[in-house]
Design a protein around this motif. Structure first.
Motif, mmCIF file in Angstrom:
data_model
loop_
_atom_site.group_PDB
_atom_site.id
_atom_site.type_symbol
_atom_site.label_atom_id
_atom_site.label_comp_id
_atom_site.label_asym_id
_atom_site.label_seq_id
_atom_site.Cartn_x
_atom_site.Cartn_y
_atom_site.Cartn_z
ATOM 1 N N GLN A 116 14.218 10.844 -76.477
ATOM 2 C CA GLN A 116 14.983 10.015 -77.407
ATOM 3 C C GLN A 116 14.081 9.048 -78.158
ATOM 4 N N LEU A 117 13.091 8.479 -77.443
ATOM 5 C CA LEU A 117 12.170 7.519 -78.057
ATOM 6 C C LEU A 117 10.951 8.203 -78.665
ATOM 7 N N ASP A 118 10.803 9.505 -78.391
ATOM 8 C CA ASP A 118 9.624 10.246 -78.831
ATOM 9 C C ASP A 118 8.351 9.535 -78.353
ATOM 10 N N ALA A 119 8.324 9.233 -77.053
ATOM 11 C CA ALA A 119 7.215 8.466 -76.480
ATOM 12 C C ALA A 119 6.997 8.912 -75.037
ATOM 13 N N ALA A 120 5.734 8.909 -74.620
ATOM 14 C CA ALA A 120 5.389 9.245 -73.236
ATOM 15 C C ALA A 120 5.485 7.988 -72.377
ATOM 16 N N ILE A 121 6.422 7.978 -71.452
ATOM 17 C CA ILE A 121 6.618 6.829 -70.563
ATOM 18 C C ILE A 121 5.817 7.002 -69.276
ATOM 19 N N GLY A 181 9.055 -3.799 -69.250
ATOM 20 C CA GLY A 181 9.276 -5.220 -69.479
ATOM 21 C C GLY A 181 10.420 -5.471 -70.444
ATOM 22 N N ARG A 182 10.466 -4.670 -71.519
ATOM 23 C CA ARG A 182 11.557 -4.850 -72.489
ATOM 24 C C ARG A 182 12.894 -4.406 -71.918
ATOM 25 N N ALA A 183 12.855 -3.417 -71.022
ATOM 26 C CA ALA A 183 14.094 -2.983 -70.377
ATOM 27 C C ALA A 183 14.648 -4.082 -69.478
ATOM 28 N N ARG A 184 13.758 -4.785 -68.774
ATOM 29 C CA ARG A 184 14.211 -5.909 -67.933
ATOM 30 C C ARG A 184 14.899 -6.966 -68.794
ATOM 31 N N THR A 185 14.291 -7.295 -69.916
ATOM 32 C CA THR A 185 14.861 -8.305 -70.812
ATOM 33 C C THR A 185 16.222 -7.858 -71.334
ATOM 34 N N ALA A 186 16.317 -6.580 -71.708
ATOM 35 C CA ALA A 186 17.576 -6.074 -72.253
ATOM 36 C C ALA A 186 18.679 -6.082 -71.199
ATOM 37 N N LEU A 187 18.354 -5.677 -69.972
ATOM 38 C CA LEU A 187 19.366 -5.673 -68.910
ATOM 39 C C LEU A 187 19.808 -7.085 -68.557
ATOM 40 N N ALA A 188 18.854 -8.030 -68.577
ATOM 41 C CA ALA A 188 19.217 -9.419 -68.311
ATOM 42 C C ALA A 188 20.153 -9.949 -69.391
ATOM 43 N N ALA A 189 19.908 -9.553 -70.644
ATOM 44 C CA ALA A 189 20.775 -9.988 -71.749
ATOM 45 C C ALA A 189 22.170 -9.391 -71.614
ATOM 46 N N LEU A 190 22.242 -8.128 -71.191
ATOM 47 C CA LEU A 190 23.551 -7.514 -70.984
ATOM 48 C C LEU A 190 24.310 -8.196 -69.857
ATOM 49 N N SER A 191 23.584 -8.532 -68.785
ATOM 50 C CA SER A 191 24.229 -9.243 -67.682
ATOM 51 C C SER A 191 24.748 -10.602 -68.134
ATOM 52 N N ALA A 192 24.008 -11.248 -69.026
ATOM 53 C CA ALA A 192 24.421 -12.564 -69.510
ATOM 54 C C ALA A 192 25.736 -12.494 -70.276
ATOM 55 N N VAL A 193 25.978 -11.370 -70.944
ATOM 56 C CA VAL A 193 27.247 -11.211 -71.672
ATOM 57 C C VAL A 193 28.416 -11.279 -70.684
ATOM 58 N N ALA A 194 28.308 -10.516 -69.599
ATOM 59 C CA ALA A 194 29.381 -10.520 -68.593
ATOM 60 C C ALA A 194 29.460 -11.866 -67.889
ATOM 61 N N LEU A 201 19.728 4.253 -79.599
ATOM 62 C CA LEU A 201 19.402 3.227 -78.610
ATOM 63 C C LEU A 201 19.528 3.783 -77.192
ATOM 64 N N PRO A 202 18.646 3.363 -76.311
ATOM 65 C CA PRO A 202 18.774 3.778 -74.897
ATOM 66 C C PRO A 202 20.052 3.209 -74.299
ATOM 67 N N SER A 203 20.591 3.904 -73.336
ATOM 68 C CA SER A 203 21.782 3.412 -72.649
ATOM 69 C C SER A 203 21.378 2.448 -71.546
ATOM 70 N N PRO A 204 22.266 1.553 -71.132
ATOM 71 C CA PRO A 204 21.961 0.671 -70.002
ATOM 72 C C PRO A 204 21.575 1.458 -68.745
ATOM 73 N N GLN A 205 22.201 2.603 -68.527
ATOM 74 C CA GLN A 205 21.872 3.392 -67.342
ATOM 75 C C GLN A 205 20.435 3.903 -67.407
ATOM 76 N N GLN A 206 19.998 4.353 -68.581
ATOM 77 C CA GLN A 206 18.615 4.796 -68.724
ATOM 78 C C GLN A 206 17.642 3.654 -68.432
ATOM 79 N N LEU A 207 17.980 2.467 -68.900
ATOM 80 C CA LEU A 207 17.118 1.314 -68.654
ATOM 81 C C LEU A 207 17.086 0.973 -67.175
ATOM 82 N N ARG A 208 18.212 1.123 -66.492
ATOM 83 C CA ARG A 208 18.245 0.872 -65.048
ATOM 84 C C ARG A 208 17.370 1.879 -64.309
#
Length: 316
Positions: A46-51, A71-84, A4-11
């Protein structure tokens, strides 16, 4: 198991998409440019994909898959923020930072009265403000960069939860000696035959004024559009046409130093000559209860502003 990507990578990914520049994205993430670039490359491996597309372009160009991942990274970061946020809201509600977005046809006129009221009601709340158009504020809210919006309703935001908190009637603003000033109250239908001055595209007030007067947007002279309510008032004072102003803006002093004259407007039965003010937040936000507790304070500030003595003197 897929790594899985790390939160820092998504940021890194989201910052690069938002700022369109490796250096600025790195600064926003408080890392060096080489660290951010290495993080993006590591994510691709890590994802074996061209970004990103590899080419001579100086600005980063995302592949179609890269845009989807943003777009999916935004959703994931928002979900992580919701935990805190969930833990924080349960531990100590109405404290800490709150990032509020507000539109420019509300902010300058309400904030001088609202900010002291919020400080009195919630002394441990740290409010951060951003003023922008509704569409861009909604993007920031969905992307987790804002927590709450204060805007004018109705707006097409089906993906957000909204709460109406106050009504803001429209007033007709006319230049001196205008023929309609002979009427103590002006029907909206009468304004339809006048040159209607409006804000530029992107301002929700433009669409609301067009709807109130039942004017098609394509039929309005685009050469006469303003970037702000203050400019709009100056255009009316100069005799270029008439407009509809929110009563909140009038109470907040948008007419100061001008010769513009106001009249109440009369709407046909079943229609509203005005706009609703409301709050908007992400669905299922853990802070929804906190946002609802803000509504009475904001509503009281709006009411106090609309009933101010200063406003009563302006409507003649």
């Amino acid at each position: 198991m897929v790594p899985l990507p790390s939160p820092q990578q998504l940021r890194y990914l989201v910052a690069l998409a938002d700022l369109g520049h490796f250096g600025r994205a790195a600064a926003a993430c408080a890392v060096t440019q080489s660290t951010l670039s290495a993080g993006i490359i590591a994510l691709e491996r890590q994802l074996d994909a061209a970004i990103l597309e590899r080419g001579p372009a100086k600005r980063p160009v995302f592949t179609p898959l890269g845009l989807e991942l943003v777009g999916r990274a935004r959703t994931a970061l928002a979900a992580l923020s919701a935990v805190a946020e969930t833990a924080s809201a349960a531990r100590d509600p109405m404290t800490g930072p709150l990032r509020l977005g507000i539109i420019p046809t509300i902010g300058p006129f309400l904030l001088p009265r609202l900010m002291p009221a919020l400080r009195r009601a919630f002394p441990r709340l740290h409010l951060w403000l951003r003023e922008d158009l509704t569409s861009r504020l909604a993007e920031d809210l969905q992307g987790g960069r804002l927590d709450l919006l204060l805007l004018a309703l109705p707006v097409p935001l089906p993906e957000l939860e909204t709460l109406r908190i106050a009504e803001d009637p429209f007033l007709a603003a006319l230049p001196q000696q205008h023929r309609l000033l002979q009427q103590p109250q002006i029907p909206l239908s009468a304004l339809g035959g006048e040159r209607m001055l409006l804000l530029e595209d992107g301002h929700c007030l433009r669409d609301q004024a067009l709807s109130a007067c039942e004017l098609p947007g394509a039929g309005v002279d685009g050469a006469f559009a303003a970037t702000s309510l203050h400019t709009l008032v100056q255009m009316v004072a100069g005799g270029l046409g008439v407009t509809l102003l929110p009563r909140l803006a009038v109470a907040g002093g948008v007419l100061a130093g001008t010769s513009v004259v106001l009249r109440p407007v009369e709407a046909p039965p079943g229609r509203m000559a005005g706009r609703s003010l409301g709050l908007a937040w992400r669905p299922r936000s853990p802070r929804a209860a906190e946002f609802r507790s803000l509504a009475p304070v904001i509503s009281e500030a709006v009411t106090a502003c609309l009933m101010s003595e200063r406003h009563e003197k302006l409507v003649t």
